[in-house]
Scaffold this motif. Structure first.
Motif, PDB file in Angstrom:
ATOM      1  N   UNK A  12     -58.773 -13.684  -8.467  1.00 30.39           N
ATOM      2  CA  UNK A  12     -57.852 -12.572  -8.248  1.00 30.39           C
ATOM      3  C   UNK A  12     -57.170 -12.168  -9.552  1.00 30.39           C
ATOM      4  N   UNK A  13     -56.793 -13.153 -10.355  1.00 30.61           N
ATOM      5  CA  UNK A  13     -56.136 -12.864 -11.629  1.00 30.61           C
ATOM      6  C   UNK A  13     -57.020 -12.065 -12.571  1.00 30.61           C
ATOM      7  N   UNK A  14     -58.292 -12.446 -12.664  1.00 27.34           N
ATOM      8  CA  UNK A  14     -59.222 -11.727 -13.536  1.00 27.34           C
ATOM      9  C   UNK A  14     -59.475 -10.315 -13.032  1.00 27.34           C
ATOM     10  N   UNK A  15     -59.286 -10.095 -11.737  1.00 28.22           N
ATOM     11  CA  UNK A  15     -59.480  -8.768 -11.154  1.00 28.22           C
ATOM     12  C   UNK A  15     -58.184  -7.953 -11.136  1.00 28.22           C
ATOM     13  N   UNK A  16     -57.149  -8.470 -11.798  1.00 26.85           N
ATOM     14  CA  UNK A  16     -55.903  -7.723 -11.924  1.00 26.85           C
ATOM     15  C   UNK A  16     -54.833  -8.059 -10.909  1.00 26.85           C
ATOM     16  N   UNK A  17     -55.118  -8.949  -9.970  1.00 21.73           N
ATOM     17  CA  UNK A  17     -54.128  -9.342  -8.952  1.00 21.73           C
ATOM     18  C   UNK A  17     -53.553 -10.697  -9.364  1.00 21.73           C
ATOM     19  N   UNK A  18     -52.563 -10.656 -10.222  1.00 22.07           N
ATOM     20  CA  UNK A  18     -52.021 -11.873 -10.825  1.00 22.07           C
ATOM     21  C   UNK A  18     -50.923 -12.529  -9.985  1.00 22.07           C
ATOM     22  N   UNK A  19     -50.503 -11.877  -8.915  1.00 19.53           N
ATOM     23  CA  UNK A  19     -49.426 -12.412  -8.080  1.00 19.53           C
ATOM     24  C   UNK A  19     -49.948 -12.776  -6.692  1.00 19.53           C
ATOM     25  N   UNK A  20     -49.528 -13.939  -6.206  1.00 21.97           N
ATOM     26  CA  UNK A  20     -49.838 -14.348  -4.845  1.00 21.97           C
ATOM     27  C   UNK A  20     -48.534 -14.472  -4.077  1.00 21.97           C
ATOM     28  N   UNK A  21     -48.477 -13.792  -2.950  1.00 20.96           N
ATOM     29  CA  UNK A  21     -47.305 -13.876  -2.078  1.00 20.96           C
ATOM     30  C   UNK A  21     -47.687 -14.631  -0.817  1.00 20.96           C
ATOM     31  N   UNK A  22     -46.797 -15.503  -0.388  1.00 23.16           N
ATOM     32  CA  UNK A  22     -46.929 -16.192   0.896  1.00 23.16           C
ATOM     33  C   UNK A  22     -45.905 -15.518   1.812  1.00 23.16           C
ATOM     34  N   UNK A  23     -46.399 -14.942   2.895  1.00 24.06           N
ATOM     35  CA  UNK A  23     -45.548 -14.117   3.745  1.00 24.06           C
ATOM     36  C   UNK A  23     -45.536 -14.680   5.162  1.00 24.06           C
ATOM     37  N   UNK A  24     -44.337 -14.893   5.678  1.00 28.04           N
ATOM     38  CA  UNK A  24     -44.144 -15.347   7.048  1.00 28.04           C
ATOM     39  C   UNK A  24     -43.730 -14.143   7.883  1.00 28.04           C
ATOM     40  N   UNK A  25     -44.401 -13.962   9.006  1.00 30.00           N
ATOM     41  CA  UNK A  25     -44.175 -12.800   9.872  1.00 30.00           C
ATOM     42  C   UNK A  25     -43.744 -13.269  11.260  1.00 30.00           C
ATOM     43  N   UNK A  26     -42.709 -12.633  11.787  1.00 25.62           N
ATOM     44  CA  UNK A  26     -42.307 -12.851  13.176  1.00 25.62           C
ATOM     45  C   UNK A  26     -42.557 -11.565  13.951  1.00 25.62           C
ATOM     46  N   UNK A  27     -43.109 -11.706  15.140  1.00 23.12           N
ATOM     47  CA  UNK A  27     -43.345 -10.569  16.021  1.00 23.12           C
ATOM     48  C   UNK A  27     -42.278 -10.526  17.104  1.00 23.12           C
ATOM     49  N   UNK A  28     -42.203  -9.398  17.792  1.00 18.31           N
ATOM     50  CA  UNK A  28     -41.224  -9.232  18.865  1.00 18.31           C
ATOM     51  C   UNK A  28     -41.540 -10.110  20.072  1.00 18.31           C
ATOM     52  N   UNK A  29     -42.766 -10.586  20.167  1.00 14.84           N
ATOM     53  CA  UNK A  29     -43.164 -11.478  21.250  1.00 14.84           C
ATOM     54  C   UNK A  29     -44.596 -11.939  21.045  1.00 14.84           C
ATOM     55  N   UNK A  30     -44.947 -13.035  21.688  1.00 14.84           N
ATOM     56  CA  UNK A  30     -46.309 -13.549  21.536  1.00 14.84           C
ATOM     57  C   UNK A  30     -47.151 -13.206  22.764  1.00 14.84           C
TER      58      UNK A  30
END
Length: 157
Positions: free
Chosen positions: A58-76
């Motif tokens: 990803x870095x060599x392709x220009x995407x040098x940042x990795x984000x870890x994202x936690x998502x909550x939904x309104x219901x399961x």
């Protein structure tokens, strides 16, 4: 499917070099070429080997940042989960998405060029996802381990 030490040797070798010719693979694991080919075919047909791919940087392709994202939904609810999952599959920056137990419903790994690019992804994609009520983002400082297989030895199975 019960795997033996030769199957594990084949899998270990392929993890290191997925493009290894059958003749070299057979030599490495101590089989004839035809026996190795049959084993490989069986591992593929049984689903142990799901496919082959090139591992990109990803870095060599220009995407040098990795984000870890936690998502909550309104219901399961099944419908909510299905709608969210269909939408998240369309986001090209999402590298992985896992339905979770615990505090958050999903954990994502996202590639971005930089912080401004992540802000764009957040605005255009994440906040637009159906049923999302909470987004918690963290940014990886450095990747330490990223495995596709844990290297189980036959005696551990």
């Amino acid at each position: 499917m019960a795997l033996d030490r030769i199957d594990f040797a084949i899998l270990d070798t392929l993890q290191k070099d997925g493009r290894i010719p059958n003749a070299s693979l057979a030599e490495k694991v101590g089989l004839s070429q035809s026996a190795c080919s049959r084993r490989l075919d069986h591992l593929e047909k049984s689903g142990v080997i799901e496919g082959y791919h090139a591992r990109l940087s990803n870095g060599a392709l220009g995407h040098k940042m990795t984000a870890i994202v936690h998502i909550s939904l309104s219901g399961q609810f099944e419908k909510s989960l299905a709608e969210f999952e269909a939408a998240i599959r369309r986001c090209p920056n999402v590298l992985s998405c896992h339905l979770m137990s615990g505090e958050y419903d999903y954990v994502l790994r996202i590639a971005a060029r930089d912080l401004e690019d992540y802000e764009r992804i957040h605005k255009e994609w994440l906040t637009a996802m159906p049923h999302v009520i909470k987004i918690n983002s963290s940014f990886a400082l450095r990747e330490v381990v990223d495995r596709t297989w844990m290297g189980i030895r036959p005696e551990m199975a």
